[in-house]
Design a protein around this motif. Structure first.
Motif, PDB file in Angstrom:
ATOM      1  N   ARG A  61       0.817  -1.226   0.000  1.00 52.20           N
ATOM      2  CA  ARG A  61       0.000   0.000   0.000  1.00 52.20           C
ATOM      3  C   ARG A  61       0.843   1.265   0.000  1.00 52.20           C
ATOM      4  O   ARG A  61       0.375   2.324  -0.426  1.00 52.20           O
ATOM      5  CB  ARG A  61      -0.952   0.001   1.204  1.00 52.20           C
ATOM      6  CG  ARG A  61      -2.205  -0.849   0.978  1.00 52.20           C
ATOM      7  CD  ARG A  61      -3.276  -0.579   2.034  1.00 52.20           C
ATOM      8  NE  ARG A  61      -2.896  -1.059   3.341  1.00 52.20           N
ATOM      9  CZ  ARG A  61      -3.276  -2.226   3.872  1.00 52.20           C
ATOM     10  NH1 ARG A  61      -4.064  -3.037   3.192  1.00 52.20           N
ATOM     11  NH2 ARG A  61      -2.886  -2.581   5.078  1.00 52.20           N
ATOM     12  N   ILE A  90      -9.501   3.618   1.092  1.00 55.23           N
ATOM     13  CA  ILE A  90      -8.906   2.840   2.193  1.00 55.23           C
ATOM     14  C   ILE A  90      -9.303   3.585   3.467  1.00 55.23           C
ATOM     15  O   ILE A  90      -9.370   4.814   3.467  1.00 55.23           O
ATOM     16  CB  ILE A  90      -7.363   2.791   2.059  1.00 55.23           C
ATOM     17  CG1 ILE A  90      -6.944   2.075   0.770  1.00 55.23           C
ATOM     18  CG2 ILE A  90      -6.722   2.131   3.284  1.00 55.23           C
ATOM     19  CD1 ILE A  90      -5.449   2.114   0.487  1.00 55.23           C
ATOM     20  N   ASP A 142      -0.893   1.766   8.984  1.00 59.26           N
ATOM     21  CA  ASP A 142       0.192   1.410   8.046  1.00 59.26           C
ATOM     22  C   ASP A 142       1.402   2.311   8.266  1.00 59.26           C
ATOM     23  O   ASP A 142       2.543   1.838   8.364  1.00 59.26           O
ATOM     24  CB  ASP A 142      -0.274   1.561   6.590  1.00 59.26           C
ATOM     25  CG  ASP A 142      -1.230   0.451   6.152  1.00 59.26           C
ATOM     26  OD1 ASP A 142      -1.464  -0.493   6.941  1.00 59.26           O
ATOM     27  OD2 ASP A 142      -1.755   0.548   5.026  1.00 59.26           O
TER      28      ASP A 142
END
Lengths: 210, 210
Positions: A13, A43, A51
């Motif tokens: 990602r 997202i 993340d």
């Protein structure tokens, strides 16, 4: 050196974050938020914050992210603030699309050599490169310090080309042939198979009009 | 009609099973096992058995899978035992690679129309198609019953093209532009971004030679 224990899916990602941040910067924006990134990427903002938190603290609570800073940090984390050299094997229509369409250079991926086995293609120009004989592959990869390979040959030749690339010292392969390659674990590999993706999308279609 | 509650990741593996089964059949093989498929695909045999068990009972305990039967069942499940029509938008080098390199036709994906906005390209041949004016997109998609769109235009044009495809009734999009598209939830979309994959592989590289 990369950090241990980061899930692959998180690493995959990071380029999406880098890509949208670059677009926002081009549009003149200097600050963004996990909410905005989330909306643009579909997202969840919580996922984006999680993340990024694997790699450090990049925003201030309630202040969002400085786009320029986050871009530079993501480039550092992904190791794309340095140049990587790429060899493409297969100088047909796909090879030509790869050298001309995707703008690899602007992302620090330098297409350094293109190979083919077809005598009709060897010596011809492809973009601003001259197509080289694939028998020279190992020699050129060593000489030009090429780290990445892209496989753009027909399916039946893909495994053989992959083995040549690995033997020559290439450490990551992008494979456009619709076949799973057998390569050592230390070599990273991703497949680009449009037919497989079309097939998985066909699964979801209503077919009353079939 | 597709079954509910099947994880997307399972659906995305089905084409890989279909692909390797087809290769084994071409090699003259008639029976296989989850062990063999697992070795060829680098997926655990247990995972393969579990994936297939969502859709029924395709093998006999200790007897393995009949390749021909499993191929026909996977094609039925994926709905690729029927023909799907595809429109490509963008008749540049990538558009040409798409019509000529990947063999969509042999997988029942029929490239029915190619569009571009460039007057220099409109009316030219691309493979065995004539490039159409993108202003005709909605009309042609309806007339030719096109269900899938492939976006092969520059990044800045991708969102606009996606919206035109959705408005025209396309139900799945394969997007080669390095940008996340905003499209309605009912339209399936996959991205093919080689730069993003190269970047995620760069993350894992040792850089002592940098």
């Amino acid at each position: 050196m990369h950090l241990p224990n980061i899930p692959d899916i998180v690493v995959q990602r990071l380029p999406l974050y880098l890509r949208i941040l670059t677009i926002l910067r081009e549009q003149g924006q200097t600050i963004t938020s996990s909410q905005e990134l989330g909306t643009r990427l579909d997202i969840s903002p919580a996922q984006i914050r999680k993340d990024l938190s694997y790699f450090g603290e990049f925003g201030k609570q309630g202040m969002g992210y400085e786009i320029e800073f986050l871009i530079s940090q993501l480039k550092r984390i992904l190791q794309v603030n340095r140049k990587w050299n790429i060899a493409i094997v297969g100088a047909g229509a796909l090879g030509y699309a790869l050298v001309s369409h995707f703008g690899f250079e602007q992302w620090n991926f330098h297409i350094t050599a293109v190979f083919d086995k077809d005598p009709q293609r060897i010596g011809q120009r492809l973009g601003n490169l001259t197509v080289l004989d694939v028998t020279k592959l190992a020699e050129v990869i060593l000489e030009k310090n090429i780290q990445f390979g892209i496989i753009a040959v027909p399916t039946k030749e893909a495994q053989g080309v992959a083995e040549q690339l690995v033997t020559a010292g290439v450490r990551a392969i992008l494979n456009y042939a619709p076949v799973s390659l057998k390569i050592p674990k230390h070599v990273h590999c991703h497949s680009m198979d449009p037919v497989a993706l079309l097939q998985s999308m066909a699964y979801y279609q209503e077919t009353q009009d079939a």
